[in-house]
Design an enzyme around this catalytic site. Sequence first.
Site, PDB file in Angstrom:
ATOM      1  CD  GLN A 131       4.079   3.434  -9.387  1.00  0.00           C
ATOM      2  OE1 GLN A 131       4.807   3.818  -8.494  1.00  0.00           O
ATOM      3  NE2 GLN A 131       3.420   2.293  -9.342  1.00  0.00           N
ATOM      4  CB  SER A 134       0.519   8.573  -4.908  1.00  0.00           C
ATOM      5  OG  SER A 134       0.687   7.274  -4.441  1.00  0.00           O
ATOM      6  CD  GLU A 248       4.951   0.065  -5.902  1.00  0.00           C
ATOM      7  OE1 GLU A 248       3.710   0.012  -5.913  1.00  0.00           O
ATOM      8  OE2 GLU A 248       5.583   1.123  -5.723  1.00  0.00           O
ATOM      9  CB  SER A 378       0.281   2.028   3.925  1.00  0.00           C
ATOM     10  OG  SER A 378      -1.044   1.580   4.140  1.00  0.00           O
TER      11      SER A 378
END
Lengths: 395, 395, 375, 375
Positions: A131, A134, A248, A378
């Site tokens: 993936q 980020s 996810e 997060s």
Amino acid sequence: MEHVGAADLSDFREEVGRWISDNFPVSLKNMANPMSREAMAFPTEDQEIWRKAMGAKGWGTPTWPTAYGAAGLTRDHARVIQQELLRAGAYNPIGGMGVMMFGPTLLEYGTAAQKAQHLPPIVRGDFQWCQGFSEPGAGSDLVSLQTRADDKGDHFLVNGQKTWTSGAQWAEWCFCLVRTNPHDKYNGISLVLFPMSTPGVEARPIKLINGNSSFCELFLTDVKVSKDQLVGSLNGGWAIAKRLLQHERTALAGSTTTAVEAYSLRELARKYVGTDAGGRIANPDLRARIVANEMEGRIFKQTALRATAEAKEGGDVSALSSMMKNANTRQMQQRTELAIEILGHQGIGWEGDSFSETELTVVRDFLYGKAPSIYGGSQEVQYNIISKRILGLPS
Amino acid sequence: MEHVGAADLSDFREEVGRWISDNFPVSLKNMANPMSREAMAFPTEDQEIWRKAMGAKGWGTPTWPTAYGAAGLTRDHARVIQQELLRAGAYNPIGGMGVMMFGPTLLEYGTAAQKAQHLPPIVRGDFQWCQGFSEPGAGSDLVSLQTRADDKGDHFLVNGQKTWTSGAQWAEWCFCLVRTNPHDKYNGISLVLFPMSTPGVEARPIKLINGNSSFCELFLTDVKVSKDQLVGSLNGGWAIAKRLLQHERTALAGSTTTAVEAYSLRELARKYVGTDAGGRIANPDLRARIVANEMEGRIFKQTALRATAEAKEGGDVSALSSMMKNANTRQMQQRTELAIEILGHQGIGWEGDSFSETELTVVRDFLYGKAPSIYGGSQEVQYNIISKRILGLPS
Amino acid sequence: MAILSEEQSMLREAARGWVDVRSPITAFRKMRDSGNRLHFDTDSWKEQAALGWAGVIIPEAYGGSDFGFLSMGLVLEELGRTLVASPLLASGLVAASAITLGGDEAQKQEWLPAIAEGTAIATLAFEEGAAHVPEKVATTASGTQVGFKISGKKHFVVEGLAADVFIVSARVPDGSDTDQAIELFLVRGDAPGLTRQELKTMDSRGYASLEFHDVEGQRLGSGGNGWSILATTLDRARAGLAAEMLGSATQAFYLTMDYLKTRVQFDSLIGSFQALQHRAARMFMELELARSAVEAALQAVENGASDMPELVSLAKAKVGETLQLVTNEMIQMHGGIGMTDEHDAGLFLKRARVCEAMYGNQSYHRNRYADILGY
Amino acid sequence: MAILSEEQSMLREAARGWVDVRSPITAFRKMRDSGNRLHFDTDSWKEQAALGWAGVIIPEAYGGSDFGFLSMGLVLEELGRTLVASPLLASGLVAASAITLGGDEAQKQEWLPAIAEGTAIATLAFEEGAAHVPEKVATTASGTQVGFKISGKKHFVVEGLAADVFIVSARVPDGSDTDQAIELFLVRGDAPGLTRQELKTMDSRGYASLEFHDVEGQRLGSGGNGWSILATTLDRARAGLAAEMLGSATQAFYLTMDYLKTRVQFDSLIGSFQALQHRAARMFMELELARSAVEAALQAVENGASDMPELVSLAKAKVGETLQLVTNEMIQMHGGIGMTDEHDAGLFLKRARVCEAMYGNQSYHRNRYADILGY
């Protein structure tokens, strides 16, 4: 989704049990699922046999359509498979990001050609996906991503850097968010797919504090991506990304409900701290904290069951996924802190014969345990989602 | 401030001890200081005798200048007085907001005439002061206050509503923040003083969740305030207010270090929960939590001592006052929660013979204990101060 | 900050300066990655010894400066800031304490000057299992007044790889299994029958487990008070370690504050997010509270106060809790970068958990505090 | 939210509608301020009974609807939302359970229909001290099969002021002090020798302490299983109370969210402050977790599952923790106004702490869970 009578399921259960006992290599019985480790990249012969058997049967992705080699079963059937695997001490060898995140998203957003190309290898477990989300400057704030895909007529040219790309060094394909319009933050992102073998793709493992390197930095330099590998519309990638992140979150929230825990706090405490005359864990303060943690773990599982049941009844449970991810992470982090506390001088080992395999696992799990409250959105991002989207608190 | 030799202090200590034993009414020995309750408004004869004796001696405000009838002593001498009072089971009857907050501020900002007028009655304990700060729309956000003072030539005309005015129903005077310029938020506030007997001043007690009514709403309707009762400059009140709040914070932060605690968790637990064969509190989980709380209490006291010592050495300890208020409040709230837990069915009483005086005190203290994290700058405001002013985190 | 004498202020400034210039955290990282067998840099240790730190609590008559425990605490706090790998705690504080408290004149003469100079490294070997239970001693010492033979195992011996001499707790055959049968013995590192095994721990510092097979040892002092010396030595060890932990916690906190002031997400400095601000403010509060407890413990050690044991337990528990909080928040607030080996957050986290396990963890000290005060 | 049958959904909607219209929190406040001797409104209770709630767990043969415990939990949760002062828990759930489980045919015929109709109020009298220790029974019952004489004291009897009949735990003289000597007895409220004293508690609900001097009582059922009936009854009581507590916690939370969306300070809605948002999000998480635990406990009661005791303890502990958190935050986030008697925050806080003490607090249930599972 239609309901299934108990009778049908009991026949099916018998069939599954028989098939597992015929096909599951005994050598793998009660072994941890290698999925969650880099071990998946270096399978043993028996692991390969098992993967191929399950892949061919389509039971690794039981609810996906038969058109792609999957089993096309109901969720009830899927649960039976899961239960029978557990009963047999077996595991589902078909997994990873292709199954958890990319597949469901492609089913929703992909073209017929894309589904025909990409889904069967995932169903068989032949290809692993990674993936590309980020970036160094875009972590929690994913929408700030800067990796560019320039339109070159018949292809895109991708340049930039991704990070925290889990398993990139072992993956065959990548689903990757790229910026296709630098002037529109939200409406300038697209999702593209490319093989990891494409020239210009370089994955450099990142060494983590637990010594492991299952994440990579991904350097993309003039990577050519064929235009038929654009998923959804040009500049329409952010909506798909949010969908992927939801898959996810759900997967992460539920991860401990299926994973076999490598150790039990109670058993560790009995061994390392001992018991009193009444058979209780000898340190009562520690005992109280262990119990509180195990109670939280049990309540988390009750919540996962409730979410499943409510989803089955058609309720919208997406609201629960953020809170479940945080609850799960909190309980896990307390658990791993307790584990090293219980082990005392044996709970600080790094390597070598002076520490048992379990002791070292406890330490490495403790260290790696700091990550799940950071990745996959997060803890802070999840709390933001809850307070804004669910509770409707003002900006 | 000059240092004092140990020899001087020991003479002084003897003098203080003698004076206390000559003047302190035996009937008051080991009684709680009535300062903290509305009891101060309805003193007994002996309480009056003691207040007047200490007031005349000036030892209630030991470090204030002799010009106002105070004792003009060093902090070391002041500490000796405090210690000797404690040793004798006595208390300092001179207190309240006049001593804690208003007096020190007036010493700094007042005119000679204001000091000569207001300080002596505070030193003698003749007058109590109340603080007109908070308003219904200006709690944590004090600077939004709306109570107006219009300039009428020789006087101000004050109109508005204050709230959370502690002891307003018993106070003789009020120091009050008013808006003197509606167009400048920060530079439009002034501090004025007026007697509570002024026409147009009405104090209505607010009933709290613990049944007590020591706070008031203060309605101000065309209240005439003489211009010589303006403290500091016109529109310069916000700086003085911050100074006052700092005095308040410091006083609140230190409040448990001087107050005699009405009960000990350990003794309550021994009585209500019992002890095991080893003499330990019988419920080990509860024992661990009681001990953790008492440890926090002890560390808080160590910190108060450290702050005092560092202040004596000229260090700037204003940074500590916010954190001390929050630490103190947290420890107290945990303590009162533990106290009602320990008491079980006896920890939920409201009134009547079925509950002892201590049991009812525990419950009322628990309920009132929710207030200190709100008043005097809420817990959240203190954390904002720490993060912005001390840690320099960005806005 | 405690009120310091001029001497103490100078010592602290010297320590801070040395740490910043000569032993920043890159020095620790370099040592870690070098495969250093002792797990500390010997040149660095020589510099520390030359600065007089190894003799801070040793009487002047034995080559020390007798500056006391508050001074030692100041140095250890500074070392803790950059995770300096140093035998100072094990040798200059713990072992030096045991010998000063319990040794006879000859033993003091033999070892204290060398410890103060840094030419000998001494350490206490007293743990035997996974948990900290110093009174649980299975190691035995048999023999006469002139020489004892030690047999048994010791675990988790700090600087056990580098030590020239061990101070070993062992049980003498007085027929009882009480604390009174515990004595301390000096055992040379090269004594026949002694084997050491390296413990590779997550903080990359030097620890060993030891095996004794009829190893020659000399009783520390004249006997009869071994347990009492060990108990006092351990309280000093805890206070010293607490100072080091305070330094680590403070530094971890301010490094995190620095990050909050530079990292941008969602078009803002993340330090402007109030949820993080309040967590930061709470950490500041815990650090200030922990500092008070640590200073009070060092003061109690310095004064030989009767309430030293409870004050030491108070400090070790509080600083342990604070360091745990701060190191966890350090990683969480740094996000992904804090999880990488190349960032320092992990180093603080790992050292924190080892310190937590050393000389009794929070639970141990809360319980001990409660026992001492009769809860 | 659990998966509900159509019947259950209707019941919940009916309860929600009744509570909102007929018994908002102002009704509780009015009752509190009225000096009501019973501490609940009898007209309101009649309405509840008319809606069938008092008979929800009572078999149809005895005038109930036998809708079960999940249904009862739904109603209690709704009552908890506005702190409805009602004998439903004490009479319709707890006492009805004891009689259903333990009573003989005649006893069931005598009491269950009246309880189901709401014309009789029954309650369990089993506590004897400050702590919840149901097996600690000093009350004695002496006599023959046909009639027993009860002597002793009972404390903290819920609805003890209003009860027409008490179910009293007492020890029979079998020579042992084990649980096996505990039996339950029916004692009429007007029996000679019985005195009640009102307990004025902070939640303004109806409690009494009782004294028995040779009071006539009838053994519940044929004896031999008193402890087992009491234990099961208590677990049902805990599950029911947990449902009520969940309702209170949920309502306290959403009232606080409403305030965060309307109160302005520093020129902003305070709900826009991230520090408060994250605390709100955490509360939401705890509430969802608590809901799962409460529903699982009610389900276990419904099914008579073998793990009912541990699941009940799990739920009571978790909902207790959550309610404590939410009620504290309710006051803190409301600021000064939440401290005033005229605001509802205090009512939630006070009821929360009484519920916490009823049928075992968090510590009790954590320890019980641990004991059951052999920790």
